[in-house]
Design an enzyme around this catalytic site. Structure first.
Site, short mmCIF file in Angstrom:
data_model
loop_
_atom_site.label_atom_id
_atom_site.label_comp_id
_atom_site.label_asym_id
_atom_site.label_seq_id
_atom_site.Cartn_x
_atom_site.Cartn_y
_atom_site.Cartn_z
N GLU A 45 8.68 1.17 -2.28
CA GLU A 45 8.97 -0.24 -2.01
C GLU A 45 8.45 -0.68 -0.66
O GLU A 45 8.43 0.11 0.30
CB GLU A 45 10.48 -0.53 -2.07
CG GLU A 45 11.06 -0.67 -3.46
CD GLU A 45 11.69 0.60 -3.96
OE1 GLU A 45 12.12 0.63 -5.13
OE2 GLU A 45 11.77 1.57 -3.18
N THR A 46 8.05 -1.94 -0.62
CA THR A 46 7.67 -2.64 0.61
C THR A 46 8.49 -3.92 0.64
O THR A 46 8.65 -4.59 -0.39
CB THR A 46 6.17 -2.97 0.61
OG1 THR A 46 5.43 -1.75 0.57
CG2 THR A 46 5.78 -3.77 1.83
#
Length: 282
Positions: A45-46
């Protein structure tokens, strides 16, 4: 250029948790730039910190995998809260943070360490026979291998699968060609001797090739949903530690605690590993 942080989440051992990339002050970043940067980082995830639109929230968070945006995810929630605080963020209520995200408002506490309150499940209960058969085929398991299976969906779409032991969890060799859109969370319990050695009651694995990550190192949303299911029905105690990432050479530890009112808290250690700026329009 926006500020950037990378935070290691769910491990006290350096570089052995789950990293999340965090872009600060991202109100001017477009949806396309967010998605492109998430693909480029290639982390599970970002996230992007923005000004809240809800007056009760301290900040707003958007969460992207390499493949799509998520309404909620646990380790990005903890890592982004850590980054927001480290950058000078001050919550409206001392000791408590309120995050606005696609799943609504998520409450975090900051002491004794960061922990988030599990959001309500979007879907729970038994799977259809067809979906159940598909999950078993993807895992290469039979009905006799499974103690329980149900929807544990708090955003990503998890199916929870309870196996007979932690060793059985570690022994699963999934058939990725049969996953389709399945996002499967495995959980199994250690015996007392192994639990003392490992420092955890259960072993967890998160298998989600449909999210762009074959196996996630440590997964807050899954641990929250599994606890809502298994603490809720008495299978697991109200306080325990979950190990995750063992097969990936990680040392993830998620601390789970249930309040008397039934609220599930999921927390863990968080450490900043990278700080700087990011050029998203170059």
């Amino acid at each position: 250029m926006p500020r950037f942080s990378q935070v290691d989440v769910f491990s006290a051992e350096p570089l052995r948790g789950n990293p999340v990339a965090v872009v600060h002050d991202a109100d001017g970043v477009s949806d396309e730039q967010m998605a492109a940067f998430a693909r480029w980082t290639n982390l599970s995830e970002t996230t992007f910190l923005l000004a809240p639109t809800d007056a009760d929230a301290d900040y707003r968070l958007r969460i992207f995998t390499p493949g799509r945006e998520l309404p909620f995810a646990g380790h990005p929630t903890l890592g982004s809260a850590h980054a927001w605080l480290a950058a000078g963020g001050r919550p409206a209520r001392p000791g408590t943070l309120v995050q606005e995200c696609g799943a609504g408002l998520v409450t975090l506490r900051t002491e004794p360490s960061l922990a988030f309150a599990a959001p309500p499940l979007l879907r729970s209960g038994p799977l259809s026979p067809e979906v159940r058969a598909g999950v078993l085929a993807a895992l290469g398991l039979g009905e006799d291998d499974v103690l329980g299976m149900q929807w544990c969906d708090n955003g990503p779409g998890w199916v929870g699968v309870l196996l007979r032991s932690a060793d059985d969890v570690l022994a699963v060799r999934p058939d990725l060609t049969r996953f389709g859109e399945h996002k499967i969370g495995l959980v199994g319990r250690y015996d007392d001797r192994r639990a003392a050695e490992v420092g955890a009651l259960v072993e967890v694995r998160a298998l989600a090739p449909g999210l762009g990550v074959v196996e996630d190192p440590v997964t807050g949303s899954l641990n929250a949903a599994l606890a809502q299911w298994l603490v809720g029905d008495g299978t697991l105690p109200e306080r325990y530690v979950a190990s995750q990432g063992t097969l990936l050479d990680r040392a993830g530890r998620a601390r789970v605690e249930a309040d008397p009112d039934g609220t599930i808290w999921v927390g863990g250690d968080t450490t900043t590993t990278i700080v700087g700026e990011v050029a998203l329009d170059a």
